[in-house]
Design an enzyme around this catalytic site. Structure first.
Site, short mmCIF file in Angstrom:
data_model
loop_
_atom_site.label_atom_id
_atom_site.label_comp_id
_atom_site.label_asym_id
_atom_site.label_seq_id
_atom_site.Cartn_x
_atom_site.Cartn_y
_atom_site.Cartn_z
N ASP A 185 -10.99 0.43 -5.15
CA ASP A 185 -12.29 0.72 -4.53
C ASP A 185 -13.45 0.54 -5.63
O ASP A 185 -14.60 0.32 -5.22
CB ASP A 185 -12.53 2.13 -4.00
N LYS A 223 1.14 7.04 2.78
CA LYS A 223 1.23 8.51 2.82
C LYS A 223 0.03 9.25 2.26
O LYS A 223 -0.20 9.08 1.15
CB LYS A 223 2.48 8.92 2.03
N SER A 254 1.87 7.92 -1.57
CA SER A 254 1.25 9.19 -1.84
C SER A 254 0.16 9.07 -3.34
O SER A 254 -0.77 8.61 -3.29
CB SER A 254 2.16 10.40 -2.08
#
Length: 527
Positions: free
Chosen positions: A296, A310, A285
Site C-alpha cells: 500500500d 485471513k 494473517s
C-alpha cells in the site's frame, strides 16, 4: 405526593419484573437450564466438563473459521512456538525407522553441554526403550520435555562405540526461532526468511538486518512464503524497520471494537533499501498485514501468488481450567482500507478454498483471478490499483511449479525415503565431508549427489514401498538431487545453508533476484 411515589414504585416494580422476565427468557438462562437438566436428570451419569466443552465448540462453529476453543494441553502446545521457547533437552532430531536420530544439539543447550553429538541415536529415556517400538513423535517429545531444572536420563548409541553411552541431562529453556534463514544472495542483496510471527521475531529480524548490512547488504528479499502468521505486535515491530514515521501499518475495527490504528515509529534500520516480499497461498494473517502495508505504501514489490486471506482479529479469553477461547472481535484493514479476509459463507466452503483455487487454475495463471470493481483501491504513493476482499495479490505473479513433482518423487518424499537416505549418508560421511568441505561456500560449489547415492536412495525407496518408475525418476531428478544436497547442508551446518541450496529451485526467488538486478524498482501498473 404519596400517590406519585406509589406510582414510581409501581413503575420500578414493572421494570424489575420485565428485566427479570427477560433474564429468565434469555438464551443464557436457557443454556444454563439445559445443562442443569442434563447433568441432574439424565438417565446415566454424564461428564459435565465434556458437555460444556462440546457446547462451546458448537457455538463457536456457528461464527467464523477462526473463533476456536482449545483445551489446556492444546493451549500450551499452541503457545510454545509463539512465546519463543519451551523447556526440554535442546536437540534437533528426526524419527527415522522408529529411532530418534540427533541432527544437531542446540548450541549452548543442555544436550550439547553434557556431550550429546550430531548423529547420536537416543535409545532409552529414563529406562524406557524408545527405539524400534513404534512410539509416536509426540510420545517421545513428552518424555524428553519437562520443567526447567528437572533431569532426564538417556542412553545413546554412537557410531563406532559398542556400548550404549549414558547421559543425565538437566532440562532448560530452549529458544524457538521464528527466523529460518538469513544470508547474502550476492554482494548487495540479502535474504531473510521468517516462518511465523512470534514474541522474538522483531529482535531476530533486527539482528539479522544488522549482520547482513555489515556484509554489504543494500537490498532485501523478505521471504514470507508459508508463514501462517502469529502475533500482531511482531508484525508491527517488523514493519517499524521498513516504513517511514507515522505511516499507517494496519488498523482494526469491529462491532464492539472501535477503530484502532498502528503506525510506524520511523526509526527503523531499513527504510531506504529496495525490498521484495515473497508470498504464496499459505502466507496468512500477520504475513498479510506486513505484505499489505509494504504494498500500500509502495515500499516494495510483492512477488509470488495470492495470499491466504485471513484478516480476522482473535482475542484470547482464558477460562478457569487453563483452556481458552480465541474469539474473533474485529477485522484487519491495510493502510489503503483493504479488508484482507476472504469470504466465509460456510466452514466447508472456506476450508475448500485453496483446492478451489487449484481447480480454477489460479496457481498457474494470474488471468484466472478476477476481482470485482467494488474491491478496487489505490496505493498511497503511486496510486496503483490493488484489490481487497481475500488475501494480497502480488505485483508479480509466479505460477506454482509442479512439473518435477511426479508420483514417484511424492512416494519417496511421503514415505520418508529421502530423509532416511540423508540420515544414512550423514551418519557415514559426516566426519569426511566436514574435513573435505571446510566452508559451506566450498561445499555448495563442489559437492555433487553421486549416482551411488541415488542408487541407494532408489533401494531405500523400494524398501519403504515407493515403486520405481524410470521416466518419473528422470523428470524429478533435479528436485531429488537438490533436496538431498540441501538436507545434507542443513545437517552439516544449519537452516541458512539449507535454504541457500533449496532456493536455487525457487522461481519466486529467481524472479526477486532478477527484479533487483535492474536499476530502481519496477512497480507494475494494474487497472
Amino acid at each position: 405526593m404519596k400517590r406519585y411515589i406509589l406510582m414510581l414504585v409501581a413503575c420500578a416494580g414493572i421494570v424489575a419484573a420485565v428485566a427479570q422476565n427477560k433474564l429468565l427468557n434469555s438464551p443464557f438462562r436457557k443454556l444454563q437450564l439445559a445443562e442443569f437438566a442434563i447433568a441432574n436428570l439424565y438417565v446415566d451419569k454424564v461428564d459435565e466438563g465434556k458437555l460444556v466443552e462440546t457446547a462451546i465448540i458448537s457455538m463457536l462453529e456457528e461464527l467464523d473459521p477462526h473463533s476456536t476453543y482449545s483445551d489446556p494441553e492444546e493451549v500450551k502446545r499452541l503457545n510454545e512456538p509463539l512465546l519463543g521457547n519451551f523447556e526440554g533437552i535442546g536437540i534437533q532430531f528426526n524419527m527415522a525407522t522408529d529411532t530418534l536420530f540427533v541432527i544437531q544439539p542446540v548450541s549452548g543447550g543442555p544436550s550439547e553441554k553434557v556431550g550429546i553429538l550430531a548423529g547420536d541415536r537416543i535409545i532409552e529415556v529414563n529406562d524406557t526403550v524408545i527405539a524400534g517400538v513404534k512410539m509416536t513423535t509426540d510420545e517421545v517429545m513428552r518424555r524428553l520435555r519437562g520443567p526447567k531444572g528437572s533431569k532426564v536420563d538417556v542412553k545413546v548409541l554412537r557410531n563406532g562405540v559398542k556400548e550404549l553411552l549414558p547421559f543425565t541431562i538437566k532440562r532448560d529453556k530452549i529458544p524457538v526461532y521464528s527466523l529460518d534463514a538469513s544470508y547474502m544472495v550476492n554482494k548487495h542483496v540479502g535474504y531473510i526468511r521468517i516462518n511465523r510471527f512470534a514474541a522474538t521475531t522483531g529482535q531476530e529480524f533486527r539482528d539479522a538486518l544488522g549482520k547482513l548490512q555489515k556484509q554489504g547488504m543494500k537490498d532485501l528479499i523478505l521471504d514470507l512464503q508459508g508463514n501462517g502468521g502469529g502475533y500482531l505486535n511482531a508484525a508491527i515491530e517488523l514493519c517499524d524497520q521498513l516504513l517511514g514515521k507515522k505511516e499507517l501499518i494496519v488498523y482494526t475495527e469491529g462491532r464492539r471494537n472501535p477503530r484502532s490504528e498502528f503506525t510506524a515509529k520511523g526509526d527503523g534500520d531499513f527504510q531506504t533499501g529496495r525490498l521484495v516480499v515473497l508470498v504464496d497461498e499459505y502466507s496468512a494473517s500477520a504475513s498479510e498485514i506486513v505484505t499489505g502495508a509494504i504494498q500500500d505504501w509502495d515500499r516494495g514489490i510483492v512477488v509470488g501468488r495470492r495470499t491466504f486471506g485471513k484478516g480476522l482479529v482473535q482475542r484470547p479469553i482464558d477460562l478457569p481450567d487453563g483452556s481458552m477461547i480465541r474469539l474473533t472481535v474485529a477485522r484487519y484493514y491495510t493502510p489503503s482500507g483493504r479488508c484482507i479476509q476472504k469470504p466465509y459463507e460456510s466452514i466447508e466452503q472456506y476450508n475448500q478454498d485453496l483446492i478451489d483455487r487449484y481447480n480454477r487454475g489460479e496457481m498457474v495463471s494470474a488471468d484466472s483471478i478476477h476481482f470485482p470493481d467494488s474491491l478496487k483501491t489505490r496505493t498511497l504513493k503511486l496510486g496503483r490499483t490493488v484489490y481487497g476482499g481475500g488475501g494480497i495479490m502480488p505485483d508479480y505473479f509466479v505460477p506454482i511449479d509442479t512439473t518435477m513433482y511426479t508420483d514417484y518423487y511424492l512416494a519417496l518424499r511421503d514415505k520418508g525415503a529421502i530423509v532416511q537416505e540423508n540420515l544414512k549418508l550423514i551418519d557415514r560421511y559426516r566426519a569426511e565431508w566436514m574435513k573435505k568441505y571446510k566452508t559451506f561456500d566450498r561445499f555448495n560449489r563442489d559437492f555433487e549427489v553421486t549416482d551411488e547415492m541415488l542408487n541407494e536412495l532408489i533401494a531405500t525407496g523400494k524398501a519403504t514401498g515407493a515403486t520405481y518408475d524410470e521416466e518419473q525418476y528422470q523428470t524429478a531428478l533435479p528436485l531429488i538431487k537438490t533436496q538431498l544436497k540441501a538436507l545434507i547442508a542443513r545437517d552439516l551446518w544449519d537452516m541458512n545453508e539449507y535454504f541457500q541450496v533449496i532456493n536455487e529451485l525457487s522461481n519466486s526467488m529467481q524472479k526477486a533476484v532478477q527484479l533487483l538486478e535492474q536499476p530502481g524498482l519496477n512497480f507494475p501498473k494494474r487497472e
